[in-house]
Design a protein around this motif. Structure first.
Motif, short mmCIF file in Angstrom:
data_model
loop_
_atom_site.label_atom_id
_atom_site.label_comp_id
_atom_site.label_asym_id
_atom_site.label_seq_id
_atom_site.Cartn_x
_atom_site.Cartn_y
_atom_site.Cartn_z
N HIS A 1 -2.32 -0.49 -3.34
CA HIS A 1 -1.94 0.83 -2.83
C HIS A 1 -3.17 1.73 -2.66
N MET A 2 -4.14 1.67 -3.59
CA MET A 2 -5.37 2.47 -3.48
C MET A 2 -6.21 2.03 -2.28
N VAL A 3 -6.33 0.71 -2.05
CA VAL A 3 -7.09 0.20 -0.90
C VAL A 3 -6.45 0.63 0.41
N GLN A 4 -5.08 0.57 0.41
CA GLN A 4 -4.37 0.98 1.62
C GLN A 4 -4.63 2.45 1.93
N GLN A 5 -4.61 3.29 0.93
CA GLN A 5 -4.84 4.72 1.14
C GLN A 5 -6.29 4.97 1.61
N LYS B 1 -3.73 0.57 14.77
CA LYS B 1 -2.36 0.07 14.87
C LYS B 1 -2.15 -1.09 13.91
N ARG B 2 -3.12 -2.01 13.92
CA ARG B 2 -3.02 -3.14 13.02
C ARG B 2 -3.06 -2.70 11.56
N THR B 3 -3.91 -1.67 11.34
CA THR B 3 -3.96 -1.13 9.97
C THR B 3 -2.63 -0.53 9.57
N LYS B 4 -2.01 0.19 10.51
CA LYS B 4 -0.71 0.79 10.24
C LYS B 4 0.34 -0.29 9.99
N ALA C 1 -0.33 -1.64 6.75
CA ALA C 1 0.17 -0.75 5.70
C ALA C 1 1.67 -0.92 5.51
N GLN C 2 2.39 -1.05 6.65
CA GLN C 2 3.84 -1.27 6.54
C GLN C 2 4.14 -2.60 5.86
N ASP C 3 3.35 -3.62 6.31
CA ASP C 3 3.54 -4.92 5.64
C ASP C 3 3.20 -4.83 4.16
N ALA C 4 2.13 -4.03 3.87
CA ALA C 4 1.77 -3.87 2.46
C ALA C 4 2.86 -3.16 1.68
N VAL D 1 5.40 -5.71 1.19
CA VAL D 1 4.94 -6.59 0.12
C VAL D 1 5.02 -5.89 -1.22
N ASP D 2 4.69 -4.56 -1.20
CA ASP D 2 4.78 -3.80 -2.44
C ASP D 2 6.21 -3.78 -2.97
N GLY D 3 7.19 -3.59 -2.05
CA GLY D 3 8.60 -3.64 -2.48
C GLY D 3 8.97 -5.00 -3.02
N ASP D 4 8.48 -6.05 -2.31
CA ASP D 4 8.75 -7.41 -2.81
C ASP D 4 8.12 -7.63 -4.17
N ILE D 5 6.87 -7.06 -4.31
CA ILE D 5 6.19 -7.21 -5.61
C ILE D 5 6.96 -6.48 -6.71
#
Length: 231
Positions: free
Chosen positions: A10-14, A64-67, A70-73, A76-80
């Motif tokens: 989450h910190m890397v994404q931000q 766009k890919r980053t966004k 981020a959505q995929d992350a 993935v975060d929800g899955d985690i």
């Protein structure tokens, strides 16, 4: 472990999103500032504008890919998070299973003790059942003995009653017999006296006749016997 990984991601994404926004803002500022220069001297900045356009397109695609990343992350975060909760539940269940496994030898020993007690109780139950059967037999015998004694007492009472009745009947019969014997003796004695009186009268008559005539007149039977004539 999953919690630390989720926080770092989450910190890397931000940080990555913040950096992309900063670069986009700078590129837009540069584009706005360079438009007047392009309008003043288009032949000099054509190559630079082309490079900037390609740079903006690449950064737009990258943003766009980053966004999307981020959505995929986030997904993935929800899955985690779900996986972490599932793992926590599994870990709790595993901990409980381990505790139960640690307490299993004690449970097995207690179960063996219970089985031994059950076997001992089965032996006690069999012995108690045999004693109850013996007690039931004794109760039946006592009941039969009581019933027999009751009948014996009834028989003895009946015998005493009949003995008293027989004794009373014997007394009554003896009394009647004595009365009848006395009556018969009295009747016989009366008949004998009457017969003796008849004989005495006949004898006196014969004596008087013999004294007066010198012979005895022949008489008929007296009391069933023939008269004797004497001369």
């Amino acid at each position: 472990m999953f919690e630390n990984f989720r926080e770092k991601l989450h910190m890397v994404q931000q940080d990555f999103t913040t950096g992309l926004k900063t670069l986009g803002d700078k590129s837009r500022d540069t584009k706005v500032k360079t438009r007047p220069r392009f309008e003043e001297s288009p032949p000099l900045f054509t190559a630079g504008l082309e490079i900037l356009r390609r740079y903006e397109e690449n950064w737009f695609l990258l943003h766009k890919r980053t966004k999307d990343g981020a959505q995929d992350a986030e997904a993935v975060d929800g899955d985690i998070v779900m996986l972490s909760a599932h793992w926590e539940r599994r870990r709790t269940a595993l901990t409980q299973l381990q505790e139960q496994l640690r307490s299993l030898p004690v449970f097995v020993s207690e179960l063996d003790a219970i089985a031994a007690n059950i076997a001992h109780l089965e032996g006690d139950f069999e012995e108690m059942e045999s004693r109850l059967v013996y007690l039931e037999t004794l109760c039946c015998q006592c009941e039969q003995q009581t019933f027999k004694q009751h009948h014996i007492n009834q028989l003895e009472s009946y015998k005493r009653k009949k003995r008293k009745e027989v004794e009373a009947l014997e007394v009554e019969l003896n009394s009647e017999h004595d009365q009848q014997v006395a009556q018969l003796e009295q009747a016989t004695e009366r008949k004998l006296r009457e017969r003796q009186k008849v004989y005495e009268e006949a004898f006196n008559q014969d004596v008087e006749q013999y004294l007066s005539t010198g012979h005895i007149q022949h008489r008929e039977r007296l009391c069933g016997r023939p008269a004797i004539c004497v001369t």
